[in-house]
Design a protein around this motif. Structure first.
Motif, PDB file in Angstrom:
ATOM      1  N   ASN A   1      12.104  -8.834   0.666  1.00  0.00           N
ATOM      2  CA  ASN A   1      11.355 -10.055   0.991  1.00  0.00           C
ATOM      3  C   ASN A   1       9.847  -9.822   1.048  1.00  0.00           C
ATOM      4  O   ASN A   1       9.088 -10.704   1.457  1.00  0.00           O
ATOM      5  CB  ASN A   1      11.849 -10.652   2.323  1.00  0.00           C
ATOM      6  CG  ASN A   1      11.668  -9.669   3.475  1.00  0.00           C
ATOM      7  OD1 ASN A   1      11.303  -8.527   3.266  1.00  0.00           O
ATOM      8  ND2 ASN A   1      11.954 -10.141   4.683  1.00  0.00           N
ATOM      9  N   SER A   2       9.378  -8.637   0.634  1.00  0.00           N
ATOM     10  CA  SER A   2       7.944  -8.357   0.622  1.00  0.00           C
ATOM     11  C   SER A   2       7.282  -8.974  -0.603  1.00  0.00           C
ATOM     12  O   SER A   2       7.936  -9.256  -1.618  1.00  0.00           O
ATOM     13  CB  SER A   2       7.710  -6.842   0.603  1.00  0.00           C
ATOM     14  OG  SER A   2       8.174  -6.231   1.772  1.00  0.00           O
TER      15      SER A   2
ATOM     16  N   ARG B   1       1.726  -3.932  -4.728  1.00  0.00           N
ATOM     17  CA  ARG B   1       1.200  -3.256  -5.931  1.00  0.00           C
ATOM     18  C   ARG B   1      -0.305  -3.025  -5.800  1.00  0.00           C
ATOM     19  O   ARG B   1      -0.810  -1.957  -6.123  1.00  0.00           O
ATOM     20  CB  ARG B   1       1.510  -4.080  -7.174  1.00  0.00           C
ATOM     21  CG  ARG B   1       1.018  -3.419  -8.464  1.00  0.00           C
ATOM     22  CD  ARG B   1       1.127  -4.340  -9.648  1.00  0.00           C
ATOM     23  NE  ARG B   1       2.515  -4.615  -9.995  1.00  0.00           N
ATOM     24  CZ  ARG B   1       3.092  -5.797  -9.886  1.00  0.00           C
ATOM     25  NH1 ARG B   1       2.402  -6.830  -9.432  1.00  0.00           N
ATOM     26  NH2 ARG B   1       4.344  -5.969 -10.246  1.00  0.00           N
ATOM     27  N   GLN B   2      -1.013  -4.015  -5.309  1.00  0.00           N
ATOM     28  CA  GLN B   2      -2.463  -3.899  -5.156  1.00  0.00           C
ATOM     29  C   GLN B   2      -2.832  -2.812  -4.145  1.00  0.00           C
ATOM     30  O   GLN B   2      -3.799  -2.071  -4.333  1.00  0.00           O
ATOM     31  CB  GLN B   2      -3.047  -5.241  -4.721  1.00  0.00           C
ATOM     32  CG  GLN B   2      -4.574  -5.276  -4.691  1.00  0.00           C
ATOM     33  CD  GLN B   2      -5.195  -5.034  -6.062  1.00  0.00           C
ATOM     34  OE1 GLN B   2      -4.601  -5.388  -7.092  1.00  0.00           O
ATOM     35  NE2 GLN B   2      -6.362  -4.408  -6.070  1.00  0.00           N
ATOM     36  N   ILE B   3      -2.056  -2.706  -3.079  1.00  0.00           N
ATOM     37  CA  ILE B   3      -2.306  -1.668  -2.067  1.00  0.00           C
ATOM     38  C   ILE B   3      -2.122  -0.279  -2.668  1.00  0.00           C
ATOM     39  O   ILE B   3      -2.931   0.634  -2.434  1.00  0.00           O
ATOM     40  CB  ILE B   3      -1.372  -1.867  -0.849  1.00  0.00           C
ATOM     41  CG1 ILE B   3      -1.778  -3.124  -0.077  1.00  0.00           C
ATOM     42  CG2 ILE B   3      -1.387  -0.644   0.052  1.00  0.00           C
ATOM     43  CD1 ILE B   3      -0.848  -3.478   1.061  1.00  0.00           C
TER      44      ILE B   3
ATOM     45  N   ASP C   1      17.602  -2.795  -5.350  1.00  0.00           N
ATOM     46  CA  ASP C   1      18.987  -2.809  -4.875  1.00  0.00           C
ATOM     47  C   ASP C   1      19.016  -3.498  -3.516  1.00  0.00           C
ATOM     48  O   ASP C   1      18.029  -4.114  -3.096  1.00  0.00           O
ATOM     49  CB  ASP C   1      19.572  -1.391  -4.809  1.00  0.00           C
ATOM     50  CG  ASP C   1      18.731  -0.448  -3.961  1.00  0.00           C
ATOM     51  OD1 ASP C   1      18.017  -0.940  -3.060  1.00  0.00           O
ATOM     52  OD2 ASP C   1      18.773   0.772  -4.197  1.00  0.00           O
ATOM     53  N   GLU C   2      20.167  -3.400  -2.841  1.00  0.00           N
ATOM     54  CA  GLU C   2      20.286  -4.090  -1.555  1.00  0.00           C
ATOM     55  C   GLU C   2      19.368  -3.492  -0.483  1.00  0.00           C
ATOM     56  O   GLU C   2      19.062  -4.152   0.516  1.00  0.00           O
ATOM     57  CB  GLU C   2      21.750  -4.056  -1.079  1.00  0.00           C
ATOM     58  CG  GLU C   2      22.279  -2.683  -0.685  1.00  0.00           C
ATOM     59  CD  GLU C   2      22.685  -1.835  -1.886  1.00  0.00           C
ATOM     60  OE1 GLU C   2      23.057  -0.661  -1.679  1.00  0.00           O
ATOM     61  OE2 GLU C   2      22.635  -2.366  -3.028  1.00  0.00           O
ATOM     62  N   LYS C   3      18.928  -2.257  -0.677  1.00  0.00           N
ATOM     63  CA  LYS C   3      18.052  -1.623   0.313  1.00  0.00           C
ATOM     64  C   LYS C   3      16.605  -2.104   0.186  1.00  0.00           C
ATOM     65  O   LYS C   3      15.882  -2.165   1.166  1.00  0.00           O
ATOM     66  CB  LYS C   3      18.102  -0.102   0.156  1.00  0.00           C
ATOM     67  CG  LYS C   3      19.465   0.499   0.440  1.00  0.00           C
ATOM     68  CD  LYS C   3      19.432   2.006   0.229  1.00  0.00           C
ATOM     69  CE  LYS C   3      20.809   2.618   0.481  1.00  0.00           C
ATOM     70  NZ  LYS C   3      20.803   4.087   0.249  1.00  0.00           N
ATOM     71  N   GLY C   4      16.152  -2.381  -1.045  1.00  0.00           N
ATOM     72  CA  GLY C   4      14.779  -2.806  -1.236  1.00  0.00           C
ATOM     73  C   GLY C   4      14.331  -2.680  -2.678  1.00  0.00           C
ATOM     74  O   GLY C   4      15.134  -2.416  -3.582  1.00  0.00           O
TER      75      GLY C   4
ATOM     76  N   GLU D   1      -0.385  -4.974   6.899  1.00  0.00           N
ATOM     77  CA  GLU D   1      -0.214  -6.110   5.994  1.00  0.00           C
ATOM     78  C   GLU D   1       1.088  -6.858   6.315  1.00  0.00           C
ATOM     79  O   GLU D   1       2.183  -6.331   6.113  1.00  0.00           O
ATOM     80  CB  GLU D   1      -0.180  -5.607   4.554  1.00  0.00           C
ATOM     81  CG  GLU D   1       0.065  -6.665   3.503  1.00  0.00           C
ATOM     82  CD  GLU D   1      -0.941  -7.798   3.583  1.00  0.00           C
ATOM     83  OE1 GLU D   1      -0.503  -8.948   3.797  1.00  0.00           O
ATOM     84  OE2 GLU D   1      -2.154  -7.530   3.460  1.00  0.00           O
ATOM     85  N   PRO D   2       0.987  -8.107   6.810  1.00  0.00           N
ATOM     86  CA  PRO D   2       2.200  -8.861   7.170  1.00  0.00           C
ATOM     87  C   PRO D   2       3.054  -9.252   5.967  1.00  0.00           C
ATOM     88  O   PRO D   2       4.257  -9.526   6.133  1.00  0.00           O
ATOM     89  CB  PRO D   2       1.642 -10.106   7.870  1.00  0.00           C
ATOM     90  CG  PRO D   2       0.241 -10.246   7.373  1.00  0.00           C
ATOM     91  CD  PRO D   2      -0.252  -8.849   7.120  1.00  0.00           C
ATOM     92  N   ALA D   3       2.457  -9.296   4.768  1.00  0.00           N
ATOM     93  CA  ALA D   3       3.218  -9.726   3.586  1.00  0.00           C
ATOM     94  C   ALA D   3       4.093  -8.610   3.024  1.00  0.00           C
ATOM     95  O   ALA D   3       4.896  -8.845   2.123  1.00  0.00           O
ATOM     96  CB  ALA D   3       2.257 -10.228   2.497  1.00  0.00           C
ATOM     97  N   VAL D   4       3.925  -7.379   3.541  1.00  0.00           N
ATOM     98  CA  VAL D   4       4.689  -6.235   3.024  1.00  0.00           C
ATOM     99  C   VAL D   4       5.352  -5.517   4.187  1.00  0.00           C
ATOM    100  O   VAL D   4       4.740  -5.305   5.236  1.00  0.00           O
ATOM    101  CB  VAL D   4       3.772  -5.246   2.263  1.00  0.00           C
ATOM    102  CG1 VAL D   4       4.589  -4.074   1.732  1.00  0.00           C
ATOM    103  CG2 VAL D   4       3.040  -5.951   1.138  1.00  0.00           C
ATOM    104  N   SER D   5       6.603  -5.157   4.003  1.00  0.00           N
ATOM    105  CA  SER D   5       7.326  -4.406   5.027  1.00  0.00           C
ATOM    106  C   SER D   5       8.229  -3.375   4.373  1.00  0.00           C
ATOM    107  O   SER D   5       8.620  -3.511   3.206  1.00  0.00           O
ATOM    108  CB  SER D   5       8.149  -5.341   5.913  1.00  0.00           C
ATOM    109  OG  SER D   5       9.126  -6.029   5.124  1.00  0.00           O
TER     110      SER D   5
END
Length: 272
Positions: free
Chosen positions: A164-165, A171-173, A209-212, A245-249
């Motif tokens: 959900n990130s 990518r930019q980070i 995959d299901e992990k990320g 960064e809240p948009a990435v986890s």
């Protein structure tokens, strides 16, 4: 006495190595092999002198020479690997697929060549391990010489984020953290070195995959010796940026815990 003379010869060669190499116009690799050959020659001459100056050993040598046919067969079978290493070592020195001081990968090992003698080649790895590789093995293995042309190398590693990130933000980070590192080569440098290179730093989705989601980061470093430390520094920077960064986890780890209810055990005390 032979060992003493051999040590003197070796010390003298080491002491005047610079002058000898300059006068003979010999590179360090060939000079190192020449030193080993010279010391080995001293040992052989010393053994011959010992055999012919001591009467009991002289008679023994005569007996041995009388049976030289059988002895030669036995020695040939027992020492075929040794002879193979010697011939391979001489070939390595004169054909020079690598030299002393070069960075190579062979048989899964990566390190700097510190010595090539008549039997083996010595590698010093980045974690200070000394790897001894028989010369005959080097003729059978694929050897990558990282110093033969240009020491720059492309390096890659993956980073996993939750599904959900925001992929574009992540990518930019990755790209920004790679650009911050001084060991990562810029586009201006790489254009001079490799005009055919289109992208110097890239971050791409390499799997899901299901992990990320897996992001693959590619970049160029000035030397393979710096690649691992550069990767660790970039990873640390990415981890800190992700935390802000809240948009990435990062993917969460689901741990299933089994709940066990204690058994109801009644203990009856018998009264007597």
């Amino acid at each position: 006495m032979t060992v003493f003379v051999a040590k003197i010869v070796e010390n003298r060669i080491n002491k005047y190595s610079g002058k000898i190499q300059k006068r003979m116009r010999m590179d360090p690799t060939k000079f190192t092999m020449l030193k080993h050959v010279a010391v080995g020659f001293v040992y052989i001459v010393g053994l011959i002198i010992i055999f012919y100056t001591i009467p009991s050993l002289k008679s023994l040598s005569t007996t041995l020479l009388a049976s030289v046919g059988l002895l030669g067969i036995v020695i040939g079978i027992a020492a075929q690997d040794t002879f193979g290493n010697i011939l391979s070592g001489i070939a390595l020195v004169f054909f020079q697929p690598f030299r002393v001081g070069d960075l190579i990968t062979v048989g899964g090992y990566y390190g700097r060549v510190t010595d090539i003698n008549l039997r083996q080649t010595t590698l010093l790895t980045s974690d200070d391990r000394v790897i001894l590789i028989p010369n005959s093995v080097l003729n059978k293995e694929t050897v990558i010489n990282w110093t033969l042309d240009d020491p720059v190398v492309q390096w890659s590693f993956t980073v996993q984020i939750s599904n959900n990130s925001d992929v574009d933000t992540a990518r930019q980070i990755l790209i920004e953290e790679a650009k911050k590192n001084p060991n990562v080569l810029t586009r201006e440098v790489m254009v001079r070195k490799r005009p055919d290179i289109l992208s110097v730093i890239r971050a791409r989705v390499s799997g899901m995959d299901e992990k990320g989601t897996l992001l693959l980061l590619d970049f160029w470093v000035n030397d393979r010796d710096n690649a691992y430390s550069t990767e660790y520094a970039i990873r640390e920077g990415i981890l800190k940026r992700f935390a802000e960064e809240p948009a990435v986890s990062l993917p969460s780890t689901q741990i299933a815990l089994a709940t066990y209810e204690p058994l109801n055990v009644s203990v009856q005390n018998e009264s007597h």
